[in-house]
Design a protein around this motif. Sequence first.
Motif, PDB file in Angstrom:
ATOM      1  N   GLU A 357     -24.167   9.051  11.069  1.00 37.77           N
ATOM      2  CA  GLU A 357     -22.953   9.862  11.033  1.00 37.77           C
ATOM      3  C   GLU A 357     -22.156   9.637   9.758  1.00 37.77           C
ATOM      4  O   GLU A 357     -21.468  10.540   9.281  1.00 37.77           O
ATOM      5  N   THR A 358     -22.248   8.427   9.197  1.00 40.16           N
ATOM      6  CA  THR A 358     -21.434   8.096   8.024  1.00 40.16           C
ATOM      7  C   THR A 358     -22.254   7.862   6.765  1.00 40.16           C
ATOM      8  O   THR A 358     -21.711   7.876   5.662  1.00 40.16           O
ATOM      9  N   GLY A 359     -23.553   7.608   6.906  1.00 44.47           N
ATOM     10  CA  GLY A 359     -24.387   7.297   5.752  1.00 44.47           C
ATOM     11  C   GLY A 359     -24.322   5.848   5.319  1.00 44.47           C
ATOM     12  O   GLY A 359     -24.937   5.464   4.319  1.00 44.47           O
ATOM     13  N   ARG A 360     -23.617   5.029   6.039  1.00 41.89           N
ATOM     14  CA  ARG A 360     -23.455   3.629   5.640  1.00 41.89           C
ATOM     15  C   ARG A 360     -24.725   2.830   5.926  1.00 41.89           C
ATOM     16  O   ARG A 360     -25.270   2.892   7.025  1.00 41.89           O
ATOM     17  N   VAL A 361     -25.182   2.085   4.925  1.00 36.99           N
ATOM     18  CA  VAL A 361     -26.301   1.164   5.118  1.00 36.99           C
ATOM     19  C   VAL A 361     -25.752  -0.071   5.815  1.00 36.99           C
ATOM     20  O   VAL A 361     -25.014  -0.859   5.219  1.00 36.99           O
ATOM     21  N   VAL A 362     -26.090  -0.234   7.078  1.00 35.53           N
ATOM     22  CA  VAL A 362     -25.500  -1.304   7.879  1.00 35.53           C
ATOM     23  C   VAL A 362     -26.344  -2.571   7.884  1.00 35.53           C
ATOM     24  O   VAL A 362     -25.869  -3.646   8.260  1.00 35.53           O
ATOM     25  N   ALA A 363     -27.615  -2.461   7.484  1.00 35.73           N
ATOM     26  CA  ALA A 363     -28.484  -3.642   7.413  1.00 35.73           C
ATOM     27  C   ALA A 363     -29.626  -3.329   6.455  1.00 35.73           C
ATOM     28  O   ALA A 363     -30.033  -2.175   6.307  1.00 35.73           O
ATOM     29  N   LEU A 364     -30.123  -4.396   5.834  1.00 39.69           N
ATOM     30  CA  LEU A 364     -31.194  -4.225   4.851  1.00 39.69           C
ATOM     31  C   LEU A 364     -32.032  -5.489   4.826  1.00 39.69           C
ATOM     32  O   LEU A 364     -31.492  -6.598   4.829  1.00 39.69           O
ATOM     33  N   TYR A 365     -33.348  -5.321   4.815  1.00 42.79           N
ATOM     34  CA  TYR A 365     -34.250  -6.469   4.704  1.00 42.79           C
ATOM     35  C   TYR A 365     -35.084  -6.292   3.446  1.00 42.79           C
ATOM     36  O   TYR A 365     -35.860  -5.346   3.332  1.00 42.79           O
ATOM     37  N   GLY A 366     -34.906  -7.218   2.507  1.00 44.77           N
ATOM     38  CA  GLY A 366     -35.572  -7.097   1.219  1.00 44.77           C
ATOM     39  C   GLY A 366     -36.824  -7.916   1.062  1.00 44.77           C
ATOM     40  O   GLY A 366     -37.577  -7.721   0.107  1.00 44.77           O
ATOM     41  N   GLY A 367     -37.073  -8.858   1.964  1.00 42.03           N
ATOM     42  CA  GLY A 367     -38.253  -9.705   1.839  1.00 42.03           C
ATOM     43  C   GLY A 367     -37.996 -11.105   2.354  1.00 42.03           C
ATOM     44  O   GLY A 367     -36.972 -11.383   2.983  1.00 42.03           O
ATOM     45  N   VAL A 368     -38.917 -12.007   2.057  1.00 40.68           N
ATOM     46  CA  VAL A 368     -38.830 -13.371   2.579  1.00 40.68           C
ATOM     47  C   VAL A 368     -37.645 -14.120   2.008  1.00 40.68           C
ATOM     48  O   VAL A 368     -37.169 -15.090   2.586  1.00 40.68           O
ATOM     49  N   GLY A 369     -37.127 -13.700   0.872  1.00 45.81           N
ATOM     50  CA  GLY A 369     -35.968 -14.352   0.269  1.00 45.81           C
ATOM     51  C   GLY A 369     -35.886 -13.991  -1.203  1.00 45.81           C
ATOM     52  O   GLY A 369     -36.904 -13.967  -1.911  1.00 45.81           O
ATOM     53  N   ALA A 370     -34.683 -13.690  -1.671  1.00 49.82           N
ATOM     54  CA  ALA A 370     -34.523 -13.202  -3.038  1.00 49.82           C
ATOM     55  C   ALA A 370     -34.893 -14.242  -4.086  1.00 49.82           C
ATOM     56  O   ALA A 370     -35.248 -13.888  -5.209  1.00 49.82           O
ATOM     57  N   THR A 371     -34.811 -15.527  -3.746  1.00 46.96           N
ATOM     58  CA  THR A 371     -35.193 -16.554  -4.710  1.00 46.96           C
ATOM     59  C   THR A 371     -36.695 -16.812  -4.685  1.00 46.96           C
ATOM     60  O   THR A 371     -37.214 -17.529  -5.540  1.00 46.96           O
ATOM     61  N   GLN A 372     -37.403 -16.249  -3.702  1.00 49.77           N
ATOM     62  CA  GLN A 372     -38.859 -16.403  -3.609  1.00 49.77           C
ATOM     63  C   GLN A 372     -39.600 -15.139  -4.030  1.00 49.77           C
ATOM     64  O   GLN A 372     -40.665 -15.206  -4.632  1.00 49.77           O
ATOM     65  N   ASP A 528      -8.625  -3.645 -13.248  1.00 48.80           N
ATOM     66  CA  ASP A 528      -8.341  -2.559 -14.179  1.00 48.80           C
ATOM     67  C   ASP A 528      -8.719  -1.183 -13.649  1.00 48.80           C
ATOM     68  O   ASP A 528      -8.361  -0.179 -14.250  1.00 48.80           O
ATOM     69  N   ARG A 529      -9.474  -1.129 -12.550  1.00 44.80           N
ATOM     70  CA  ARG A 529      -9.914   0.170 -12.062  1.00 44.80           C
ATOM     71  C   ARG A 529     -10.411   0.085 -10.634  1.00 44.80           C
ATOM     72  O   ARG A 529     -10.768  -0.986 -10.154  1.00 44.80           O
ATOM     73  N   THR A 530     -10.407   1.209  -9.966  1.00 42.13           N
ATOM     74  CA  THR A 530     -10.999   1.350  -8.641  1.00 42.13           C
ATOM     75  C   THR A 530     -11.994   2.496  -8.718  1.00 42.13           C
ATOM     76  O   THR A 530     -11.660   3.584  -9.184  1.00 42.13           O
ATOM     77  N   VAL A 531     -13.214   2.253  -8.290  1.00 47.98           N
ATOM     78  CA  VAL A 531     -14.258   3.274  -8.368  1.00 47.98           C
ATOM     79  C   VAL A 531     -14.122   4.237  -7.191  1.00 47.98           C
ATOM     80  O   VAL A 531     -14.058   3.814  -6.030  1.00 47.98           O
ATOM     81  N   GLU A 532     -14.066   5.505  -7.505  1.00 50.99           N
ATOM     82  CA  GLU A 532     -14.034   6.531  -6.466  1.00 50.99           C
ATOM     83  C   GLU A 532     -15.469   6.796  -6.022  1.00 50.99           C
ATOM     84  O   GLU A 532     -16.289   7.285  -6.797  1.00 50.99           O
ATOM     85  N   LEU A 533     -15.763   6.468  -4.787  1.00 47.86           N
ATOM     86  CA  LEU A 533     -17.120   6.617  -4.279  1.00 47.86           C
ATOM     87  C   LEU A 533     -17.301   7.985  -3.628  1.00 47.86           C
ATOM     88  O   LEU A 533     -16.414   8.458  -2.901  1.00 47.86           O
ATOM     89  N   PRO A 534     -18.434   8.628  -3.864  1.00 44.78           N
ATOM     90  CA  PRO A 534     -18.668   9.941  -3.247  1.00 44.78           C
ATOM     91  C   PRO A 534     -18.880   9.809  -1.744  1.00 44.78           C
ATOM     92  O   PRO A 534     -19.286   8.758  -1.248  1.00 44.78           O
ATOM     93  N   ASP A 535     -18.625  10.895  -1.050  1.00 49.81           N
ATOM     94  CA  ASP A 535     -18.840  10.925   0.402  1.00 49.81           C
ATOM     95  C   ASP A 535     -20.342  10.931   0.666  1.00 49.81           C
ATOM     96  O   ASP A 535     -21.062  11.801   0.162  1.00 49.81           O
ATOM     97  N   PRO A 536     -20.855   9.964   1.424  1.00 48.39           N
ATOM     98  CA  PRO A 536     -22.295   9.939   1.706  1.00 48.39           C
ATOM     99  C   PRO A 536     -22.751  11.095   2.590  1.00 48.39           C
ATOM    100  O   PRO A 536     -23.952  11.363   2.688  1.00 48.39           O
ATOM    101  N   VAL A 537     -21.824  11.759   3.252  1.00 52.08           N
ATOM    102  CA  VAL A 537     -22.166  12.901   4.107  1.00 52.08           C
ATOM    103  C   VAL A 537     -21.970  14.176   3.299  1.00 52.08           C
ATOM    104  O   VAL A 537     -20.870  14.477   2.841  1.00 52.08           O
ATOM    105  N   GLY A 538     -23.055  14.900   3.102  1.00 52.44           N
ATOM    106  CA  GLY A 538     -22.996  16.091   2.272  1.00 52.44           C
ATOM    107  C   GLY A 538     -23.041  17.374   3.074  1.00 52.44           C
ATOM    108  O   GLY A 538     -22.659  17.430   4.246  1.00 52.44           O
ATOM    109  N   LYS A 539     -23.569  18.397   2.445  1.00 49.70           N
ATOM    110  CA  LYS A 539     -23.593  19.720   3.060  1.00 49.70           C
ATOM    111  C   LYS A 539     -24.797  19.870   3.992  1.00 49.70           C
ATOM    112  O   LYS A 539     -25.688  19.017   4.036  1.00 49.70           O
ATOM    113  N   GLN A 540     -24.814  20.967   4.709  1.00 45.15           N
ATOM    114  CA  GLN A 540     -25.942  21.300   5.580  1.00 45.15           C
ATOM    115  C   GLN A 540     -27.119  21.706   4.702  1.00 45.15           C
ATOM    116  O   GLN A 540     -27.041  22.668   3.935  1.00 45.15           O
TER     117      GLN A 540
END
Length: 750
Positions: A357-372, A528-540
């Motif tokens: 509904e929002t496009g938010r990435v709520v979880a992510l698994y990248g592998g056994v570990g970023a240092t490995q 010095d700034r705030t980034v304006e993020l686009p809406d992850p929910v777009g058009k039909q």
Amino acid sequence: MGRAEAREARQRGTRRAPKEGGIRRFFTPKKLLGTFFGLCLLAMGGFFVIYLVVPVPTANAQAEMQSNVYKFSDGKILARTGKINREIVGLEQIPKEVQRSFVAAENKTFYKDSGVDIKGTTRGLMNTLSGKGKQGGSTITQQYVKNYYLNQDQTVTRKLKELVISLKVDRKMSKNEILAGYINTSYYGRGAYGIQAAAQAYYGIDAAKLNAAQGAYLAALLQAPSQYDWAAATDTGKRLVTERWNYVLDNMVEQHWLDASVRQGLKFPVPHAPKAAPGMEGQTGYLVEAANDELARQGVDKADIDAGGWTITLNIDEKRQKALVSSVEKQLEDKIDRKKNKTDATVQAGATSVDPETGRVVALYGGVGATQHWISNATRSDYQPASTFKPVVLASALENGSETQDGRKIDTGTVYDGTSKRPVVGSDTPFNPMNEDDRDYGDVDVSTAMNRSINSVFAQMVVDVGPGKVKRTALDLGMRDKNFPERPAITLGTMNASTWDIAGVYATLDNHGRKITPTILKSAEHKDRTVELPDPVGKQVVSRQTADTVTHVLQGVVDNGSGAEADSSAYDAAGKTGTSENNKSAWFAGYTPELTTVVALFGESTKEGGGQVTLTGTANSGRANGGGFPARIWANYTLGALNGGSDARFDLDVAEPVRKAPTTTPSETAPEQTPSETPSETAPSQEPDPTESPSESAPETPQETPPVTPPTEPDDGGIPDGTGGSGGAESGGPPGADGLPRRDSAPLLG
């Protein structure tokens, strides 16, 4: 003594007298006073010259260095990066009583003085000249100048510069600006520079939430950070910092900055035990990398990100993130042996989970570990998504109102010939993919074809729709690889994609056809700034009926098809499996009304330089196909992420099928040999170079090019070792417009 001797003595005395008188005349009070004033004028003149000559310099490198702070969606700190643990905050974010505690501790006359303490500075100079070290008083302005513009050297030159620059800074800047600079540049111990880092290090809160007692402790701490850190202090150190804490509060009362009755009720705020700053181990590095990459896509230079000073809040839900990691460990890592089994050692898991509904990435698994294993398996796009692409073909057919070669409208009930290796009709590029296990299904409707991932059906469908239209639908839905060829073989997922990309496509279907662009960034702020993020929910991008009809079909895949391992009465789910050529990748892309998640396994060689290898033999079993480990990881995670389940059901606007599927019992052409269920441990090293894709150029002698069978779909209860089809097959055919045979490579197994 005789007369002669007496006379000589008198003469000697007479000769000395004029000399003594000359010395007295030279050191008369008037001359001494004149000399003193002359020296004073000379010193004043010299100081004036120094004042004119010495500029206010730019900030020293360390003063402007900051860490980047990364937070979970609820504001909890995920990680800090950078050489300096500092996060600059505006004075308006620091409570008034906390601001004044620093003034009470260091410089009660701060708001009235000219920025320097001549008496204290002179004493400091004398102590430096005499070798007594850094003694003597300095104003807050002078300490700020030392921290921000100069350094900590104890030399006469540095102290003179400090004096001159402090006078200039006091004239140029407001008291609030100076106080903010001082509070943000001071070192508080525990590796914390600035009050924000100190508040987190000692009390686990932001500076904005500090109270008067805590502020007074941090102000007292500046006198001797190591000695006064309560966790490491001796009894003497604890006594001294307690005395200084009381001194600060008493000064605040004296200055009418704190009510005496409030002061009486304050208790010493013992700080928390120190904690090591979170590093990049585990999933943290993958999350930070994904956030930085997305920030860069929003136009922020990598150099600006690396310079620090950013507070970056992610959409990652800590609870769901832990659930995803736990599911991979339980359903995969606990069942493989990376140390003893060569095939298990090649397995790489990746996953992306999105709120549809929002496009938010709520979880992510990248592998056994970023240092490995630094390459993130969640965002890498060097593997092909296989049959997870088939729903895109169906969506394109529905959206474009496509028809079969004999003019029948394509919908969920449209009947196709499911014969294995059936050549497609109507294509300039011949293509005749083999079904999994070379199984013939006869006449079969689209829904059943999706459940069983029948290659021959979707190969014909992509021709009926038109590969160009299918590609356009894929890009509309969120596929990021814009360079894949418009050939019939795309039905088997011949483009490159990541779990992130496929999660976006399926989240768009989950969101009734309204475009979802997964985003891991909730906010990104800098002083010095705030980034304006686009809406992850777009058009039909496709109609609701198209998206919902595809969802309805994919429900059948989970209920009755290759995704049965993901089925549960605890939630309503839709999804699709996918396994690529030679079992080099295995996917499950699925969704509920509340959550879209894509899980994939990749076979990656452990040899230097990597390379794609087969997953066959993982966990000493058969294929690690999409309906196996990925589907089980998906199901376990989804159950946990939904707190044990959900009553939410899909609200679907489904097009009624025009025709029902005929009742057909599929025939099966068994392979000539039954492959071994226990593949050799050397199997991965025997895989062909993945970069050697089949040539699409025509042979010199067309008649000598027999049709070669493309690979099969291995998801639906296939043979144990995943060799149900020939890898990287091509099919020859009749000549094209140029007089030479045209052909389509089919390097995937659905």
